[in-house]
Design a protein around this motif. Structure first.
Motif, short mmCIF file in Angstrom:
data_model
loop_
_atom_site.label_atom_id
_atom_site.label_comp_id
_atom_site.label_asym_id
_atom_site.label_seq_id
_atom_site.Cartn_x
_atom_site.Cartn_y
_atom_site.Cartn_z
N GLU A 170 49.10 -101.34 -13.32
CA GLU A 170 48.76 -102.22 -12.20
C GLU A 170 48.10 -103.51 -12.69
OE1 GLU A 170 46.49 -100.11 -9.28
OE2 GLU A 170 48.33 -99.72 -8.15
N ARG A 171 47.29 -103.42 -13.73
CA ARG A 171 46.66 -104.63 -14.26
C ARG A 171 47.71 -105.62 -14.78
NH1 ARG A 171 45.81 -106.06 -19.24
NH2 ARG A 171 46.31 -103.97 -19.99
N ILE A 172 48.68 -105.09 -15.50
CA ILE A 172 49.73 -105.97 -16.03
C ILE A 172 50.57 -106.53 -14.88
CG2 ILE A 172 51.81 -106.01 -17.45
CD1 ILE A 172 50.47 -103.98 -19.28
N MET A 173 50.85 -105.70 -13.87
CA MET A 173 51.62 -106.20 -12.73
C MET A 173 50.85 -107.31 -12.01
SD MET A 173 53.02 -102.57 -11.18
CE MET A 173 53.51 -103.32 -9.65
N PRO A 194 57.52 -103.32 -11.86
CA PRO A 194 56.90 -102.06 -12.28
C PRO A 194 57.49 -101.50 -13.57
CG PRO A 194 57.28 -102.04 -9.92
CD PRO A 194 57.94 -103.29 -10.44
N LYS A 195 58.79 -101.58 -13.75
CA LYS A 195 59.39 -100.99 -14.94
C LYS A 195 58.97 -101.71 -16.20
CE LYS A 195 63.80 -99.06 -16.44
NZ LYS A 195 65.22 -98.86 -16.09
N LYS A 212 55.30 -102.33 -21.10
CA LYS A 212 54.27 -103.03 -21.87
C LYS A 212 52.97 -102.24 -21.89
CE LYS A 212 52.11 -107.55 -22.43
NZ LYS A 212 52.06 -108.96 -21.97
N ALA A 213 52.63 -101.60 -20.77
CA ALA A 213 51.37 -100.83 -20.72
C ALA A 213 51.41 -99.65 -21.70
CB ALA A 213 51.13 -100.34 -19.30
N MET A 214 52.55 -98.98 -21.81
CA MET A 214 52.63 -97.81 -22.67
C MET A 214 52.54 -98.19 -24.14
SD MET A 214 52.49 -95.47 -20.55
CE MET A 214 52.52 -94.19 -21.81
N THR A 215 53.01 -99.40 -24.49
CA THR A 215 52.85 -99.83 -25.88
C THR A 215 51.37 -100.05 -26.23
OG1 THR A 215 53.13 -102.15 -25.23
CG2 THR A 215 55.11 -100.92 -25.86
#
Length: 582
Positions: free
Chosen positions: A416-419, A426-427, A432-435
């Motif tokens: 959510e922060r990156i979004m 979302p995808k 990016k969040a998982m990296t």
């Protein structure tokens, strides 16, 4: 791994469903009990010596068996007791010992002692069985109108009930609180003396005539040529009636007269032992206790016993009914039910807290879906490790909910922060969040494993308690980490939306209160940084107070719990008769 599941969300769902189904199947197979088997494994040797007093049983049976109980693996100690008519020896083994191996080794040592035991004991047989300390339940029979005597009720228990109940899977042993019918011979010492006979002479004559012979058949090979028929020969076997015992010939004189058993004794059908007098509210009853076999499901065994007793009810005489004066599963079921209620409440509270803080129903739904999957995975691990459903494992799951939710929330907040900051869909935001957070999630899981797994490696009874508790949390945590790298990213990529729930009055009130709390906390931190000596002194005072309280708090192995019953014992002087005791 996370990128793989982001592109294949269906595969992540399939794995989650399989974990859930596996956990559901494991729940059906897991035994249920209040606590794990903390007590060390026990094997009991029971011997019967009809007519012998306690001292004779001690010298001729118990001591002989004890002399052979050497060289048994993992044996810690054994205790023995002797009473009129029999004795028991209970062997206690180290925790973790296989009860089956212990029973086999005990049986082998008992076989070495059998040749030195009295013949009466060998005829009755020695019973070697695995036992649990404490009865699972007590089952009793009573007469509704009090017309059936306790002797008849106990004989019904011995003849019709004990064998069917003993064959139920999970029943380790049944112990009757009474005795079955047997032929009783009451010798008259005056008449024996007049006939110049002893009790040993009577016993020898009765044994010599109350025998069963294999008489064979007529016409069997080798036979005469042309033999067409083979006829079995039937002979009178062991005595079945009082009259047959009364007519046993004890002695025949040269003048043709004979002395029969009825001339020197009274023969009647009575109990094999009069050591028990079982009553309930003053009414005579017959009953027995059920002991659970190691690893059995207490609740399932209790239900099976009740179902079997209902089936046997039709074979009882009119007016005789069965009932349960004691049932330990009531406490077990209540204790497990309370923990399950706590587990459900914890899940609901976690959902509410996440909804209040995340303020997005979609974001709250993701960890809510992950929690039950992780808990089902914990049930699978419990089944593989041979654990049971008990208060410790369920309490471990309650604590594990926080860990499971933490991993999911870390993923959701990062996405959510990156979004919000980079305006990605979302995808892509999930990719990016998982990296960024894959390594921290793995590191957190390894650190927590390093905390809980060593607690499960302790030995002895303490290790048995901590093992199931710690391993349940560790298994839940590992499944949580796996789901945080598989199911949670897949759900974030498919369920999250850029817009949040509209801020309603509840959320506005919460946000204002949270902002004020955060501001107060920051002021307190700044104050503590300016007065470090004061806060360090306060910290030292807290440590000292904690140490003093720790020394004052009483210690115990496990907390005592009220199970709803009390036991009172009255010890009479040795030699006290049963009527006087009553």
């Amino acid at each position: 791994m996370a990128q793989f599941f982001i592109d294949r969300p269906v595969f992540a769902w399939v794995i989650a469903i399989l974990i859930t189904l596996g956990g559901a199947l494991a729940i059906r197979e897991l035994p249920a009990e209040a606590y794990p088997d903390v007590a060390p494994p026990q094997v009991q040797i029971a011997a019967t010596y009809p007519g012998a007093d306690a001292d004779t049983v001690e010298r001729t049976v118990v001591q002989v068996i004890e002399q052979q109980l050497t060289g048994i693996d993992n044996l810690m100690y054994f205790s023995a007791s002797a009473s009129n008519g029999g004795g028991t020896v209970t062997l206690v083994f180290e925790s973790g010992t296989d009860p089956d191996i212990a029973a086999v080794q005990t049986q082998n040592r008992v076989a070495l002692a059998e040749p030195r035991l009295p013949s009466e004991v060998r005829v009755q047989g020695l019973r070697v069985s695995k036992v649990n300390s404490g009865f699972l339940m007590a089952v009793s029979l009573r007469s509704k109108d009090n017309t059936v005597s306790s002797d008849v009720l106990n004989n019904i228990v011995a003849a019709q009930v004990l064998d069917p109940i003993s064959r139920i899977p999970g029943v380790g042993q049944t112990e009757q609180f009474g005795a079955e019918y047997s032929m009783r011979i009451w010798l008259n010492p005056d008449k024996l003396r007049s006939f110049r006979m002893s009790a040993a002479d009577v016993v020898e004559r009765v044994r010599g005539q109350n025998v069963q012979f294999a008489t064979g058949a007529l016409g069997e090979q080798p036979s005469v040529p042309g033999q067409q028929v083979v006829a079995p020969v039937a002979s009178e076997g062991q005595f079945q009636s009082i009259e047959e015992f009364e007519n046993v010939i004890l002695r025949t004189d040269p003048n043709g007269t004979s002395v029969r058993l009825k001339d020197v004794a009274r023969v009647e059908l009575g109990l094999s032992s009069y050591n028990f007098d079982v009553r309930l509210d003053g009414q005579p009853v017959g009953g027995f206790g059920v002991l659970l076999s190691p690893g059995a499901n207490a609740l399932d065994v209790a239900k099976a016993v009740e179902a079997r007793m209902n089936d046997l009810q039709s074979s009882f005489p009119p007016g005789v009914e069965w009932f349960l004066p004691f049932d330990a599963t009531i406490f077990i079921d209540s204790a497990i039910h309370e923990v399950i209620v706590t587990l459900v409440i914890a899940v609901v509270l976690v959902f509410i807290v996440m909804l209040v803080f995340l303020q997005s129903f979609r974001a709250t739904l993701i960890p809510t879906l992950v929690v039950p999957v992780a808990l089902m995975g914990a049930f699978m691990g419990m089944y593989l490790f041979g654990f049971s459903i008990n208060q410790l494992t369920l309490f471990g799951m309650v604590l594990a909910i926080g860990i499971v939710v933490d991993d999911a929330i870390v993923v959701i907040e990062s996405v959510e922060r990156i979004m919000r900051e980079e305006h990605l869909d979302p995808k892509e935001a999930t990719r990016k969040a998982m990296t960024q957070i894959t390594s921290p999630i793995i590191a957190i899981s390894v650190v927590l494993a390093a905390v809980f797994i060593p607690s499960a490696l302790q030995s002895g009874s303490v290790g048995m308690i901590y093992q199931q508790f710690a391993m349940t949390i560790a298994i839940s945590m590992l499944f949580s980490a796996f789901l945080a790298l598989s199911l949670t990213p897949a759900l974030c990529a498919t369920m999250l939306r850029p817009e949040h729930m509209k801020e309603n009055a509840v959320f506005r009130y919460f946000n204002r209160g949270y902002d004020k709390t955060q501001a107060s906390y920051l002021r307190a931190v700044k104050f503590s940084l300016r007065h470090q000596g004061f806060w360090l002194a306060g910290f030292a005072v807290l440590l000292l107070a904690g140490g003093i309280i720790f020394m004052k708090v009483p210690g115990s192995f496990v907390p005592e719990e009220d199970q709803g019953f009390a036991i009172g014992m009255v010890m009479m002087p040795p030699g006290t008769s049963q009527p006087r005791t009553r």
